[in-house]
Design an enzyme around this catalytic site. Structure first.
Site, PDB file in Angstrom:
ATOM      1  N   GLU A  66      38.808  36.555  48.744  1.00  0.00           N
ATOM      2  CA  GLU A  66      40.074  37.274  48.882  1.00  0.00           C
ATOM      3  C   GLU A  66      40.216  38.017  50.217  1.00  0.00           C
ATOM      4  O   GLU A  66      40.993  38.957  50.326  1.00  0.00           O
ATOM      5  CB  GLU A  66      40.248  38.250  47.710  1.00  0.00           C
ATOM      6  CG  GLU A  66      40.454  37.514  46.385  1.00  0.00           C
ATOM      7  CD  GLU A  66      41.071  38.420  45.346  1.00  0.00           C
ATOM      8  OE1 GLU A  66      42.210  38.130  44.929  1.00  0.00           O
ATOM      9  OE2 GLU A  66      40.426  39.414  44.942  1.00  0.00           O
ATOM     10  N   HIS A 120      40.390  46.852  48.293  1.00  0.00           N
ATOM     11  CA  HIS A 120      40.881  46.094  47.142  1.00  0.00           C
ATOM     12  C   HIS A 120      39.950  46.345  45.963  1.00  0.00           C
ATOM     13  O   HIS A 120      38.734  46.246  46.107  1.00  0.00           O
ATOM     14  CB  HIS A 120      40.924  44.595  47.458  1.00  0.00           C
ATOM     15  CG  HIS A 120      41.170  43.751  46.245  1.00  0.00           C
ATOM     16  ND1 HIS A 120      42.343  43.820  45.537  1.00  0.00           N
ATOM     17  CD2 HIS A 120      40.386  42.852  45.588  1.00  0.00           C
ATOM     18  CE1 HIS A 120      42.276  42.973  44.501  1.00  0.00           C
ATOM     19  NE2 HIS A 120      41.099  42.380  44.516  1.00  0.00           N
ATOM     20  N   HIS A 169      39.559  46.548  41.270  1.00  0.00           N
ATOM     21  CA  HIS A 169      40.066  46.300  39.912  1.00  0.00           C
ATOM     22  C   HIS A 169      39.909  47.571  39.074  1.00  0.00           C
ATOM     23  O   HIS A 169      39.666  47.487  37.879  1.00  0.00           O
ATOM     24  CB  HIS A 169      39.286  45.157  39.251  1.00  0.00           C
ATOM     25  CG  HIS A 169      39.160  43.919  40.070  1.00  0.00           C
ATOM     26  ND1 HIS A 169      38.175  42.993  39.864  1.00  0.00           N
ATOM     27  CD2 HIS A 169      39.896  43.439  41.100  1.00  0.00           C
ATOM     28  CE1 HIS A 169      38.303  42.001  40.741  1.00  0.00           C
ATOM     29  NE2 HIS A 169      39.345  42.255  41.505  1.00  0.00           N
ATOM     30  N   HIS A 178      45.393  42.055  37.586  1.00  0.00           N
ATOM     31  CA  HIS A 178      44.337  41.863  38.575  1.00  0.00           C
ATOM     32  C   HIS A 178      43.777  43.183  39.106  1.00  0.00           C
ATOM     33  O   HIS A 178      42.603  43.467  38.926  1.00  0.00           O
ATOM     34  CB  HIS A 178      44.924  40.999  39.698  1.00  0.00           C
ATOM     35  CG  HIS A 178      43.985  40.700  40.815  1.00  0.00           C
ATOM     36  ND1 HIS A 178      44.319  39.901  41.874  1.00  0.00           N
ATOM     37  CD2 HIS A 178      42.723  41.105  41.060  1.00  0.00           C
ATOM     38  CE1 HIS A 178      43.287  39.822  42.719  1.00  0.00           C
ATOM     39  NE2 HIS A 178      42.319  40.538  42.239  1.00  0.00           N
TER      40      HIS A 178
END
Lengths: 247, 247, 247, 247
Positions: free
Chosen positions: C77, C96, C98, C166
């Site tokens: 990613e 980034h 979760h 996500h």
């Protein structure tokens, strides 16, 4: 090792387990009936359960009078313990705590009931004792035999009862059973709060409760209470006190 | 040991306890009125509470001016502390924190009220101060004596007040009492959120609050605040600072 | 120390902080724009953030091509990062994750908005990107520049955007700012879920958001991001990497 | 190292991971089909998963009979495992647990469904098995092949099924996959409870579930299951057992 020494060992380890599992914090206590004298019980001097050592265990008459008083400070709420031993011959151990998830059930109309097989030990009815009912405004602590007896009446023949704005108390046929019940009372309360947010709950049936309780009563080393005790000993840094089925 | 040294000890230990119990994270602070001079207070230099050492404690005038300024960076929000010492002779310690469970009560109409005997210290009314009311848009921090005084007016004669979108502040007659109140403010908030999901809550009655507060005011070593302090010292790695009732 | 070395230090420490604070688990990543070349960014090879060491940091072109490819496995990613550096000159770091409390806001109509002064960094609008909108059924991962650009369009000029089913991605003017924003995005989400259960929420006003953001932008060592970074370094076992305002 | 030795290694490490991640407490177990004999499976003797060592792994026939019985105490619920290996050729590993967030979905009408990309492994339908349906009042444990077969019928061709008032069981093509699914079953349950409080949930579409599952099936070292396994090994104190993609 004498039975008395074994019971004192379990009281020390049980205190540490209740602290490690978050059932007790600075407050709460576990006692046992004296194995040689049904008219006495054993309970640590007043201090946080995590700190309890063998030498902290005191002996009390059922009315809460310390035996051979040596100046150690007893728990104010020892009357909970004495009253339950006086009222119920089958009770060999008592745990009193303020564990968090149980509190909401003491101050609302929501009825705590077992929904998980491991919490069948809570029985078919978990009553709530409210000091207001008989005594009006108090500081909510059970600080006399009169209050202890009133609480014992509400707990009746069950294994646990809640105390409004305060906490809960459970009884067992051994220290290990009482500790197990105290832990699963908290677990069940936590899960019931979650489940309530999802909809109507299917609790254990009376038949399931009877069958699970009877299995636990017959459990062998390595099963039920004993396997949980082994696990909790380790988490509480007390693994050296566990003599398992293989040793 | 001088009273001043004892108070500084308690500020250091109290800072560590607030961090260990999750009341403070990088932010928050605990102060004490100077034991020898009612017109001064003691507060660490600006840093996370978990890191506070004896040498970090600074002395301030009630308007927030550092005494003998030596270049150490003070907390911006020292005005909360000074304003409360100026407004209330009985206040000997102040704790300001952003503890998580309290925040929802600062941004909704839900009223935080004691439901657990240990949280009777919160009193009968827990007001919410909103910087918007008097000052319009701000960065929400109490960064002047004017804001501190406005907050002190809202806290009034109570033991704690919430701050909208920000946190809460509690006062006590000692560092140990203020730390105890800060912890049980968080505990009560957490339990009240859970209990609210189950239905109408039966909070402590005014009579119960009075009786519990009066018992705590008269507590001896090993009881109430002191037993909690002993437990929290241990959890914060500060057990060596606790001189209990037996020593 | 060169600026490049400082940025790499912050990437390593930032990775450990994101793991220690529970923002990342096995998954998630933090990158920085190359301080000497605006057309490149720095990101660890694919591995859990808790394990990142200096030698793991790789260099990428903005389209995700590894510079001087040496066989180390890059994160799939990485296109999230490259697309944001390409779209926004002001972005110097990207996180980034979760993190758990944020997920419910990615799959419901509930709008995440700052309610705590520390979360003003989230800005006035936190959009949700749904891969379905442009790409239909996918595995939800941003595995191409095309998807990265679509996400950057949704994040627009903000500091963060959620990703349906996500997680979330935040941007900052430095690694420390991006890490701070990632932590307070999670905190705000957790508190907003709690507060929602109590009733209507009074979020920060636009004026308050502007004032808090401008204070943070001007913060000195020991304040805001820096004080949080000091605290998190310690919790992540990286205290030795923090050079505070006094040193 | 033989395939058998590798599988036993993964059973030991997997047990520790399930304990460290809070999926198992005193109870729960993970098994693997014997790599050399499809008609046998491997499962530890009865004990808390955190304590499992290589020497604890026993071998069983699919009907639960211990091979070369040496007096070690087997888990009562080994019939869950045997029945699933008998019913499904593709199943190479089984995890049974009582993980907390899943329980509310076993006792309410709320349907657990994947909402997070990492939980696509749960599949399109997660059925609930209720012992009452076929067997009436029981102690809820799967203590016979008949009950195991009934449960296998409900799990059918899926990857997991819930057990009313009890817990859940998942299957995988490897120990690592089954452990991953057990962890993300718990994570998804926890997030679904939170999200439910915010409103209607947009779950993964069937197309997304298919695409994510197919990516995981093709995952290389360092991706998906393997990266999570590396992370969990470290948290469980088993980092030395992980041989990553670079070694």
């Amino acid at each position: 090792m004498s039975v008395l020494a074994e019971v004192i060992d379990d009281l020390v380890t049980g205190s540490r387990i209740l602290a490690a599992e978050g059932i007790c914090d600075a407050f709460g206590h576990v006692s046992a009936r004296h194995p040689d004298r049904d008219d006495r019980f054993l309970l640590a001097r007043a201090q946080p359960p995590e700190l309890v050592e063998h030498d902290d265990i005191m002996e009390f008459e059922l009315d809460g009078t310390p035996v051979g008083d040596d100046g150690r400070k007893p728990f104010l709420e020892r009357f909970i313990h004495g009253a339950l031993y006086a009222a119920r011959e089958d009770v060999r151990s008592v745990v009193h705590s303020h564990s968090h998830s149980v509190i909401p059930f003491t101050v609302t109309e929501a009825k705590l009931r077992p929904l998980l097989h491991s919490s069948a030990v809570l029985g078919k009815d978990v009553p709530v004792w409210d000091a207001q009912t008989t005594f009006g405004d108090t500081n909510l602590l059970i600080s006399s035999n009169e209050m202890g007896e009133d609480f014992a009446d509400v707990l009746d023949s069950g294994t646990c009862a809640l105390m409004r704005g305060h906490g809960s108390t459970v009884v067992g046929r051994s220290v290990r059973e009482a500790v197990y019940t105290a832990v699963y009372l908290e677990v069940n309360a936590k899960l019931q709060i979650s489940a309530s947010s999802l909809g109507e709950i299917k609790h254990l049936t009376d038949g399931e409760i009877d069958l699970i309780q009877s299995r636990l009563a017959d459990a062998k080393p390595g099963e039920g209470y004993d396997r949980a005790w082994q696990f909790w000993c380790r988490r509480a840094g007390m693994a050296h006190t566990y003599a398992g089925s293989d040793t």
